[in-house]
Design a protein around this motif. Structure first.
Motif, PDB file in Angstrom:
ATOM      1  N   ASP A 248     -78.980   3.299 -57.473  1.00  9.11           N
ATOM      2  CA  ASP A 248     -78.632   4.569 -56.811  1.00  9.11           C
ATOM      3  C   ASP A 248     -79.893   5.248 -56.265  1.00  9.11           C
ATOM      4  OD1 ASP A 248     -75.963   4.224 -57.367  1.00  9.11           O
ATOM      5  OD2 ASP A 248     -75.892   5.659 -59.018  1.00  9.11           O
ATOM      6  N   MET A 249     -80.965   5.206 -57.064  1.00  3.96           N
ATOM      7  CA  MET A 249     -82.226   5.832 -56.629  1.00  3.96           C
ATOM      8  C   MET A 249     -82.752   5.163 -55.360  1.00  3.96           C
ATOM      9  SD  MET A 249     -84.232   6.261 -60.281  1.00  3.96           S
ATOM     10  CE  MET A 249     -85.726   7.039 -59.595  1.00  3.96           C
ATOM     11  N   LEU A 250     -82.711   3.833 -55.319  1.00  2.00           N
ATOM     12  CA  LEU A 250     -83.244   3.119 -54.156  1.00  2.00           C
ATOM     13  C   LEU A 250     -82.365   3.303 -52.924  1.00  2.00           C
ATOM     14  CD1 LEU A 250     -85.273   1.886 -56.161  1.00  2.00           C
ATOM     15  CD2 LEU A 250     -85.147  -0.195 -54.788  1.00  2.00           C
ATOM     16  N   LYS A 251     -81.076   3.440 -53.157  1.00  2.33           N
ATOM     17  CA  LYS A 251     -80.169   3.660 -52.028  1.00  2.33           C
ATOM     18  C   LYS A 251     -80.460   5.028 -51.398  1.00  2.33           C
ATOM     19  CE  LYS A 251     -75.356   3.371 -50.749  1.00  2.33           C
ATOM     20  NZ  LYS A 251     -73.977   3.553 -51.225  1.00  2.33           N
ATOM     21  N   ALA A 252     -80.517   6.049 -52.238  1.00  2.00           N
ATOM     22  CA  ALA A 252     -80.815   7.397 -51.730  1.00  2.00           C
ATOM     23  C   ALA A 252     -82.218   7.445 -51.133  1.00  2.00           C
ATOM     24  CB  ALA A 252     -80.691   8.415 -52.859  1.00  2.00           C
ATOM     25  N   GLY A 253     -83.143   6.730 -51.756  1.00  2.00           N
ATOM     26  CA  GLY A 253     -84.540   6.748 -51.309  1.00  2.00           C
ATOM     27  C   GLY A 253     -84.797   5.886 -50.096  1.00  2.00           C
TER      28      GLY A 253
ATOM     29  N   ASP B 232     -71.682  15.775 -65.451  1.00  2.00           N
ATOM     30  CA  ASP B 232     -71.320  15.958 -64.039  1.00  2.00           C
ATOM     31  C   ASP B 232     -71.716  14.769 -63.178  1.00  2.00           C
ATOM     32  OD1 ASP B 232     -69.920  18.344 -63.776  1.00  2.00           O
ATOM     33  OD2 ASP B 232     -71.755  19.522 -64.041  1.00  2.00           O
ATOM     34  N   GLN B 233     -70.980  14.579 -62.096  1.00  2.00           N
ATOM     35  CA  GLN B 233     -71.357  13.554 -61.114  1.00  2.00           C
ATOM     36  C   GLN B 233     -71.921  14.246 -59.890  1.00  2.00           C
ATOM     37  OE1 GLN B 233     -68.533  10.501 -60.211  1.00  2.00           O
ATOM     38  NE2 GLN B 233     -69.811   9.630 -58.595  1.00  2.00           N
ATOM     39  N   PHE B 234     -73.199  13.991 -59.586  1.00  2.52           N
ATOM     40  CA  PHE B 234     -73.857  14.617 -58.446  1.00  2.52           C
ATOM     41  C   PHE B 234     -73.865  13.670 -57.255  1.00  2.52           C
ATOM     42  CE2 PHE B 234     -76.693  18.256 -60.145  1.00  2.52           C
ATOM     43  CZ  PHE B 234     -75.657  18.725 -60.915  1.00  2.52           C
ATOM     44  N   GLY B 235     -74.067  14.240 -56.059  1.00  6.04           N
ATOM     45  CA  GLY B 235     -74.116  13.440 -54.831  1.00  6.04           C
ATOM     46  C   GLY B 235     -75.096  12.280 -54.945  1.00  6.04           C
ATOM     47  N   GLY B 236     -74.663  11.104 -54.520  1.00 11.29           N
ATOM     48  CA  GLY B 236     -75.547   9.943 -54.523  1.00 11.29           C
ATOM     49  C   GLY B 236     -75.546   9.171 -55.838  1.00 11.29           C
ATOM     50  N   HIS B 237     -75.017   9.784 -56.886  1.00 10.31           N
ATOM     51  CA  HIS B 237     -74.889   9.063 -58.170  1.00 10.31           C
ATOM     52  C   HIS B 237     -73.553   8.326 -58.190  1.00 10.31           C
ATOM     53  CE1 HIS B 237     -78.341  10.715 -60.433  1.00 10.31           C
ATOM     54  NE2 HIS B 237     -78.118  11.851 -59.792  1.00 10.31           N
ATOM     55  N   SER B 238     -73.557   7.055 -58.644  1.00  7.84           N
ATOM     56  CA  SER B 238     -72.323   6.264 -58.679  1.00  7.84           C
ATOM     57  C   SER B 238     -71.360   6.720 -59.757  1.00  7.84           C
ATOM     58  CB  SER B 238     -72.641   4.794 -58.962  1.00  7.84           C
ATOM     59  OG  SER B 238     -73.464   4.263 -57.998  1.00  7.84           O
ATOM     60  N   VAL B 239     -71.906   7.340 -60.800  1.00 11.22           N
ATOM     61  CA  VAL B 239     -71.064   7.751 -61.927  1.00 11.22           C
ATOM     62  C   VAL B 239     -71.520   9.115 -62.426  1.00 11.22           C
ATOM     63  CG1 VAL B 239     -70.630   5.369 -62.696  1.00 11.22           C
ATOM     64  CG2 VAL B 239     -72.609   6.618 -63.593  1.00 11.22           C
TER      65      VAL B 239
ATOM     66  N   ALA C 141     -87.367   8.418 -49.919  1.00  9.66           N
ATOM     67  CA  ALA C 141     -86.989   9.366 -48.864  1.00  9.66           C
ATOM     68  C   ALA C 141     -86.164  10.523 -49.376  1.00  9.66           C
ATOM     69  CB  ALA C 141     -86.225   8.631 -47.762  1.00  9.66           C
ATOM     70  N   CYS C 142     -85.541  10.380 -50.539  1.00  7.19           N
ATOM     71  CA  CYS C 142     -84.600  11.410 -50.995  1.00  7.19           C
ATOM     72  C   CYS C 142     -84.424  11.350 -52.504  1.00  7.19           C
ATOM     73  CB  CYS C 142     -83.262  11.200 -50.280  1.00  7.19           C
ATOM     74  SG  CYS C 142     -81.971  12.346 -50.755  1.00  7.19           S
ATOM     75  N   ARG C 143     -84.647  12.480 -53.168  1.00  9.17           N
ATOM     76  CA  ARG C 143     -84.459  12.534 -54.617  1.00  9.17           C
ATOM     77  C   ARG C 143     -83.016  12.849 -54.960  1.00  9.17           C
ATOM     78  NH1 ARG C 143     -83.962  16.490 -58.229  1.00  9.17           N
ATOM     79  NH2 ARG C 143     -84.658  18.184 -56.867  1.00  9.17           N
ATOM     80  N   LEU C 144     -82.473  12.127 -55.931  1.00 10.72           N
ATOM     81  CA  LEU C 144     -81.129  12.416 -56.411  1.00 10.72           C
ATOM     82  C   LEU C 144     -81.158  13.628 -57.343  1.00 10.72           C
ATOM     83  CD1 LEU C 144     -79.755   8.851 -57.245  1.00 10.72           C
ATOM     84  CD2 LEU C 144     -79.130  10.319 -55.331  1.00 10.72           C
TER      85      LEU C 144
END
Lengths: 471, 471
Positions: free
Chosen positions: B82-87, B123-130, B446-449
């Motif tokens: 998830d981190m690499l996808k968002a990043g 909680d489930q935040f944006g960009g997190h799979s679960v 590029a983007c922090r979750l």
């Protein structure tokens, strides 16, 4: 890191020292010399002309004269807007505006002053709103570099090859007084050559290009760009001069904005011939598929960044596929691509699937589905713009190419102001240090448009040369 | 810039100097002290706790114990992906992996060792799979910062406020031997306070946070972020320490990756209350419109970057609109937003259009069109995912908010390795200099979750503290 002290004795002295012999350095040297300065150009490589000499020779320009001549709306304002759109707004507005506003003038300068010849036709490149790209007669940057060298020679400026910039030398007030080089340097051996100190009575100009081939440096900014990723550039595009500028506190700008070309093949070195087939035929009339699934994975007509990122996400080279009809429609001749074996021809999809070891049934489904999109003029999966008159992929022979991105251009670099002065981390100009061309950052923001590198190098090279001569 | 020389006499000496009193600095101090070092924490501001103390207190974590407890697939591998996808793949793989793999352990550490209390729900935040984000009981980072301070006090570590890091002091071999501070500094007056030299027998740890509030520095990397763009951060998030590290040749990483929050309002300072309405209600159940045209211009559920860039492209704050039904569905209470006047309520769209001076007829069309998308569960314009059970916007009162992005987090910073050592431009560790937290770059790409800043700060703060103590 060690500090640089001024030498007790200089080995050589001149007014202006230009580091790098590509577009920006040569343009700077011409202006500095024309303004009355003595000038020496330092080039670390054996060959002169840097990466400029293998560039594609495209010059994008806008202005009233071109607008009139070509009969299209082609204003500097429109070019500026295109630059900011492609650059995702990261462009330095004042620098980008200079490029847009002086582009016509500099194109005219290459014609009138340098005698460069361009083809009649004007091309429209990706991201440009209108056709505004002029191509040198020999379709290469060498057409301009050679003209610059003729002028440099005519003016009596010496180009010193095998001369490597090791240190920028400042006095205690931070004024750049000269450089230490390794004379007789043989790339890439940092220990080769003999240290010599050269004094610049007026100023030093960095025109050392990008860092597409500096693996250690580029992975700092984009960890994907390991040695598994090739570059379209010549070997000499490394970061030592950029790093040396940062060592004396030049501010780094947008170093992580590194442009990958999605149209390159891992089956040949550098730019090669694959892009002719991929960019002009596969992307427009064909498909790219993931070899693991034989499925498409991206809009093949997306921008460079979108396509390159998508291929890298797959993790292995993808397969670009087109058919005979696509080649016919493109008007391109791909004999060279076939002869070098980068593009292969196949009687049918079966042979293609076997050759690339990809699942045949899924490939047939992918092609069938894509063909239905072509017939309906709507790509339901990836929203690709289906060109009017496109034909389904049903005409063998089929052609295939393996595609894997290569590093093409580094948008980031050191900070300059509109006078081409290098700016330090305290937001102040470093006195008597100038920079121009790919070593600087901020003009193109997140993405450089085609044909604007030469334009930028010449414009800011000339600005740097003129200002450097004024001390 | 001036060089730093070692003083003939040190004003003070300790084993480990920690610069910054947020999550990373406090965690580092605890570990260094626990490992037997004497430690002093330096804080430039009057108040302790840096920006951490006003953060939202979300901690994202993954691991086998949490997986078992929460009954969901929540592996470190999935978090890493998830981190690499968002990043966008820009993340440093080795650093990101450490965050993913030690996230469960550090969450547990805050509970067991620090005594931090979290809410029951995950909680489930944006960009997190679960769902994997744990929220402190008081819904603020202060819940963790206070626990860290208690421990720091218990261990006997002193926190020195009004102490500004002016120089990192190296010996001639490049070893970091100490710092020069301005004691009695009053932010932001760089001339305030008295210079003092502090010796670190073992090491210096930079935990100085991001630069969201440093306008001069952030515009170098993103020229859009002028003083017209506010920040969600406390005033002290400026870049002096980062710049000082770069002055001694720490390598800058991805400085242009700056996160903007799209959910903030220009009608209040900092983070404020607007995001509660915008993020949880407008984006999910409502629309954002361009005030010039009353038209939508982006998928309101796009990622932070996409939405923020789209708003900035308009050039003026956009209007976020929702209705009573949307508020009901969100389960949120917006009384505070209304009370502060950031969100306004309107009997009908007419009133709303008048209040924000936007074209009414076009607004009605936009809402009608959007309502048809809701009914068909397909946004034909921007591809927004229409949540199951969403209702058309037809239930007054309507609510409006003006939205303009604010700088929220700076992903870039100086380079560190897995030991939290600072890396220089020659790709070598700067001896005895460590860094952790937002001052470092590369972990998030590029983007922090959401919820990963605290996790990262605590993990790398602890690593830095342990390693610093070992010299």
């Amino acid at each position: 890191m060690e500090n640089s002290r001024l030498p007790s004795r200089w080995d050589e002295t001149t007014d202006v020292l230009v580091i790098g012999s590509g577009f920006a350095g040569l343009a700077a040297a011409i202006e500095a010399k024309s303004a009355g300065s003595s000038v020496i150009i330092i080039e670390k490589m054996k060959g002169r002309g840097g990466n400029s000499i293998i560039s594609d020779g495209n010059v994008s320009a806008a202005g009233p004269l071109l607008q009139k001549k070509d009969g299209i709306e082609n204003s500097p304002e429109l070019l500026y807007n295109d630059m900011l759109k492609a650059g995702l707004g990261l462009n330095y507005p004042d620098l980008a505006r200079i490029v847009a506003e002086r582009s016509e003038e500099v194109l005219q300068w290459t014609i009138d002053y340098l005698g460069v010849k361009y083809k009649e036709r004007v091309d429209q490149f990706g991201g440009h709103s209108v056709p505004r790209t002029y191509i040198t007669y020999n379709q290469s940057g060498s057409g301009i570099v050679r003209a610059l060298f003729s002028k440099v020679k005519e003016l009596g400026v010496k180009v010193r090859t095998h001369a490597y910039l090791e240190k920028l030398l400042q006095d205690t007030d931070g004024l750049v007084k000269g450089i230490r080089i390794r004379d007789g340097y043989v790339f890439p051996d940092a220990e080769s050559g003999t240290p010599k100190c050269m004094k610049a009575r007026r100023a030093v100009i960095l025109a050392t290009g990008g860092f597409a081939n500096d693996i250690a440096f580029r992975v700092i900014q984009d960890p994907r760009l390991t040695r598994d990723v090739d570059s379209t550039n010549r070997a000499g595009t490394t970061a030592e001069a950029l790093i040396e500028a940062m060592r004396i506190c030049a501010a780094p700008v947008q170093l992580s904005c590194i442009q990958l070309g999605p149209w390159t093949s891992p089956d040949e070195k550098m730019y090669g011939v694959g892009p002719l087939f991929a960019d002009y035929i596969v992307f427009t009339y064909g498909v790219m598929v993931d070899p693991a699934t034989s499925r498409r994975f991206v809009n093949e007509l997306g921008d460079r960044k979108a396509c390159a990122d998508a291929i890298m996400n797959i993790g292995t080279p993808c397969i670009g596929i087109a058919d005979t009809e696509g080649i016919r429609q493109s008007g391109q001749i791909i004999d060279k691509c076939l002869k070098r074996g980068v593009v292969k021809s196949f009687k049918g999809l079966e042979d293609l699937a076997v050759a690339y070891n990809i699942p045949l049934e899924a490939l047939q489904e992918t092609i069938d589905r894509y063909n239905s999109y072509v017939r309906n003029e709507t790509d339901e999966e990836f929203g690709k713009s289906i060109l009017k008159g496109s034909k389904p992929l049903v005409n063998p022979p089929y052609y295939g190419v393996r595609l894997w991105p290569k590093v093409h251009y580094t948008m980031g670099g050191i900070q300059i102001n509109t006078k081409a002065q290098v700016i330090d981390l305290s937001h102040q100009p470093i006195e008597r240090l100038y920079a121009a061309g790919e070593v600087t950052g901020g003009i193109h923001g997140a993405c450089r448009l085609g044909g604007l590198s030469i334009t930028e190098c010449l414009i800011f090279g000339r600005i740097a040369g003129r200002n450097a001569a004024q001390w």
